[in-house]
Motif scaffolding. Structure first.
Motif, short mmCIF file in Angstrom:
data_model
loop_
_atom_site.label_atom_id
_atom_site.label_comp_id
_atom_site.label_asym_id
_atom_site.label_seq_id
_atom_site.Cartn_x
_atom_site.Cartn_y
_atom_site.Cartn_z
N SER A 316 0.63 -9.08 1.25
CA SER A 316 -0.36 -8.00 1.21
C SER A 316 -0.76 -7.70 -0.22
O SER A 316 0.08 -7.55 -1.10
N THR A 320 -4.86 -9.39 2.95
CA THR A 320 -3.56 -9.72 3.53
C THR A 320 -3.62 -11.15 4.05
O THR A 320 -4.52 -11.49 4.83
N THR A 357 -8.09 -5.86 2.97
CA THR A 357 -7.35 -4.79 3.65
C THR A 357 -6.85 -3.73 2.68
O THR A 357 -6.89 -2.53 2.97
N GLY A 358 -6.36 -4.18 1.52
CA GLY A 358 -5.92 -3.21 0.52
C GLY A 358 -7.08 -2.36 0.04
O GLY A 358 -6.96 -1.12 -0.12
N ILE A 361 -7.99 0.30 2.71
CA ILE A 361 -7.14 1.49 2.73
C ILE A 361 -7.46 2.39 1.53
O ILE A 361 -7.59 3.61 1.67
N HIS A 385 -0.67 7.46 -1.89
CA HIS A 385 -0.05 6.72 -0.79
C HIS A 385 1.32 7.33 -0.45
O HIS A 385 1.63 7.58 0.72
N LEU A 450 -3.18 1.94 8.33
CA LEU A 450 -2.01 1.06 8.26
C LEU A 450 -1.80 0.35 9.60
O LEU A 450 -1.51 -0.86 9.64
N LEU A 481 1.81 -3.28 0.32
CA LEU A 481 2.21 -2.60 1.55
C LEU A 481 3.71 -2.71 1.80
O LEU A 481 4.29 -1.88 2.52
N SER A 484 5.92 0.30 1.12
CA SER A 484 5.83 1.47 2.00
C SER A 484 6.76 1.31 3.18
O SER A 484 6.49 0.51 4.10
N PHE A 487 4.81 1.66 6.42
CA PHE A 487 4.09 0.49 6.92
C PHE A 487 5.06 -0.54 7.49
O PHE A 487 4.78 -1.14 8.54
N CYS A 491 4.74 -1.90 11.20
CA CYS A 491 4.54 -3.33 11.40
C CYS A 491 5.59 -3.87 12.38
O CYS A 491 5.26 -4.61 13.33
#
Length: 578
Positions: A316, A320, A357-358, A361, A385, A450, A481, A484, A487, A491
């Motif tokens: 990521s 991603t 994707t980053g 967000i 974040h 997320l 990610l 986190s 996340f 996931c």
């Protein structure tokens, strides 16, 4: 010691590792991006190389300043570094016959020749990609049926059609993936990586030639003449001098991953990097693939060839990327590959991804009114974040925080869909928008974003497994990610798979590049690479998926909504553009 250098979208990073893979020092420096028009992103190869040198020097200086590293005479830190390898984004570098930068900035825009790199995320070549895909050439079967405008041939074709003078200069010079450019600057030897040419230039490895239809032309050197002629770049077939611009000018051509390049660092590059001449240089790779090497090296248990197909490497960053490896070739429409030897020697690779994707967000955060109110107004984005994750984890109640997004649904395709639709025109969708502007509302929107990334991963994984890829048991996660815990748990819950995370002090992408260099020091090849992975791989932490039926059911229902939203977005576009 082994040095890894990673050139990402907005920065150059370097790290020095010891022989066991422990990071001794690291540095990160910014690189500039020029945006002359919408969807156009350009960089400068000279600046990138200079920042590589500066970052490596900073790493060496940090080690030298520590008391435990006593150096004297020839026993300096620079002399203890035995290898270096580079990874980078799949960006196109354009040079003339004297290795000077050639401008890629569109005509009519104020131009500086320094901007000679078309960044990976540049989408100026969407029309060229569509035209290439309309040929339905058998070569496209190795990229899921479609090239992306983020690959190199659409960009080269755009240059030919829109900047013929720059294209002409490049035909007498070099058109290179950024990784290959960095290796060339380091060694003076123009050899192309099997990783870059296979994944981004439609080169076919000898082991993959049998998958081409029997009616195709006889296999020669991996560059399919009929494909290049059909897409409109026949000069790279008919003219040997021009062909060297994309095939390499060393006479050796495509080299396998982790093979040693030339005689190592040239005197000039060694001086610029602060290392010793002759230091081993490994054939480099694309940044996501370096992350794949680092992730598959995670010890839990120790990596082995038999375990690779059951592990999915999830890298990521700005985007991603997903790396699926297998012993046999598996073709999946909308997923790049199967690529032979593009990440692990003797293994097949499928490369899927979610673009930006980053950025998706981050854009969500900076677009929400609460970002500019206390307590978030004065916080840097990475702290935002953390703050939002903290708010979410403080919620009490059954199935919190997951249940908070029950009525908010998103798809993350704000910059097109890379996999499994291979549709650069696709855009994101939000269901459940409101006029809320509180920090708590932003936290819930953040959680929904997320989850959208994880649902996209589930969609990709299910698509790949449905076509015959071995069952994925473990997700190996690195990048922004991965930092986190929120996340990682989402996931694991959404995918119903174990998630392995590298230690916080270990950067899997930089480690992957350092492993490549260490393998090159041992002569390259699959045995050397596996040995380096087993020796340098860190112990991972494990996140288990929930078994709580209510949460599993909630994610199943939300995932069903996610898939229908993806389909409906396409229906909306078709209705308006039919």
């Amino acid at each position: 010691m082994h040095v890894g250098v990673d050139v990402g979208t907005g920065s150059v990073r370097a790290a020095v590792f010891d022989i066991r893979g422990h990071s001794l020092s690291s540095a990160s420096l910014p690189i500039s991006t020029h945006t002359p028009l919408a969807e156009h992103y350009e960089q400068a190869s000279d600046e990138i190389w200079q920042q590589c040198c500066n970052a490596v020097r900073q790493c060496l200086s940090a080690i030298e300043q520590r008391s435990q590293f006593v150096t004297s005479g020839e026993n300096t830190v620079r002399n203890q570094v035995e290898s270096i390898a580079f990874d980078a984004t799949c960006s196109l570098v354009v040079l003339d016959g004297s290795d000077r930068p050639v401008s890629v900035t569109p005509t009519g825009v104020a131009r500086r020749s320094v901007w000679n790199v078309i960044l990976w995320m540049d989408h100026r070549a969407v029309a060229q990609a569509d035209r290439i895909n309309s040929t339905n050439h058998p070569v496209l079967g190795f990229v899921g049926g479609k090239v992306s405008p983020e690959m190199e041939w659409p960009k080269v074709l755009w240059l030919k059609e829109h900047l013929p003078q720059s294209f002409g200069s490049a035909c007498g010079g070099k058109l290179m993936d950024l990784t290959d450019y960095l290796t060339y600057r380091a060694t003076g030897v123009d050899e192309r990586s099997q990783c870059t040419v296979t994944c981004k230039w439609n080169w076919i490895a000898p082991e993959a030639a049998s998958l081409l239809p029997q009616s195709s032309e006889p296999y020669t050197d991996g560059w399919t003449a009929s494909f290049l002629q059909e897409i409109g770049v026949a000069e790279f077939v008919s003219d040997a001098e021009k062909a060297r611009a994309v095939k390499g000018q060393s006479g050796v051509g495509v080299r396998p991953l982790a093979a040693p390049v030339g005689n190592g660092l040239s005197a000039k590059a060694a001086s610029e990097l602060g290392l010793r001449q002759g230091c081993a240089v490994g054939v480099g790779l694309i940044d996501a693939h370096a992350g794949g090497i680092g992730l598959l090296s995670l010890r839990s248990p120790a990596p082995s060839p038999s375990s690779f197909p059951s592990r999915l490497a999830m890298v990521s960053g700005t985007s991603t990327c997903y790396m699926f490896t297998s012993d046999d070739a598996v073709k999946v429409p909308g997923v790049w590959g199967p690529y032979y030897g593009a990440m692990l020697p003797d293994k097949w690779l499928l490369e899927a991804g979610q673009s930006a994707t980053g950025s998706f967000i981050d854009h969500l955060l900076v677009s929400h009114a609460a970002r500019y109110d206390p307590p978030l107004a004065d916080k840097p984005l990475h702290d935002v974040h953390r703050h939002l994750a903290h708010i979410l984890m403080q919620h009490e109640g059954e199935d919190c925080p997951t249940v908070l997004t029950k009525d908010i649904h998103m798809t993350p395709d704000v910059h097109g869909n890379r996999s499994p639709f291979a549709d650069p025109h696709k855009r994101g969708v939000v269901v459940g928008a409101s006029l809320e502007r509180s920090v708590n509302h932003l936290a819930v929107m953040y959680l929904a974003a997320l989850q959208a990334v994880a649902y996209g991963c589930r969609h990709i994984m299910q698509t790949v497994e449905s076509k015959g890829h071995p069952h994925i048991e473990t997700i190996c996660l690195c990048g922004g990610l991965a930092k986190s815990p929120l996340f990682a748990q989402q996931c694991a819950d959404i995918l119903q798979r174990d998630v392995l995370i590298a230690p916080e002090e270990t950067d899997a992408v930089l480690l992957g590049s350092a492993i490549i260099g260490a393998a090159a020091l041992e002569g390259g090849g699959s045995d050397a690479l596996l040995s380096a992975m087993q020796r340098m791989g860190p112990l991972a932490s494990l996140v288990r998926p929930t078994s709580k039926p209510s949460i599993v059911d909630l994610h199943d229902r939300k995932y069903g909504v996610f898939v229908r939203m993806m389909e409906f977005e396409k229906e909306c576009r078709d209705a308006m553009h039919s």
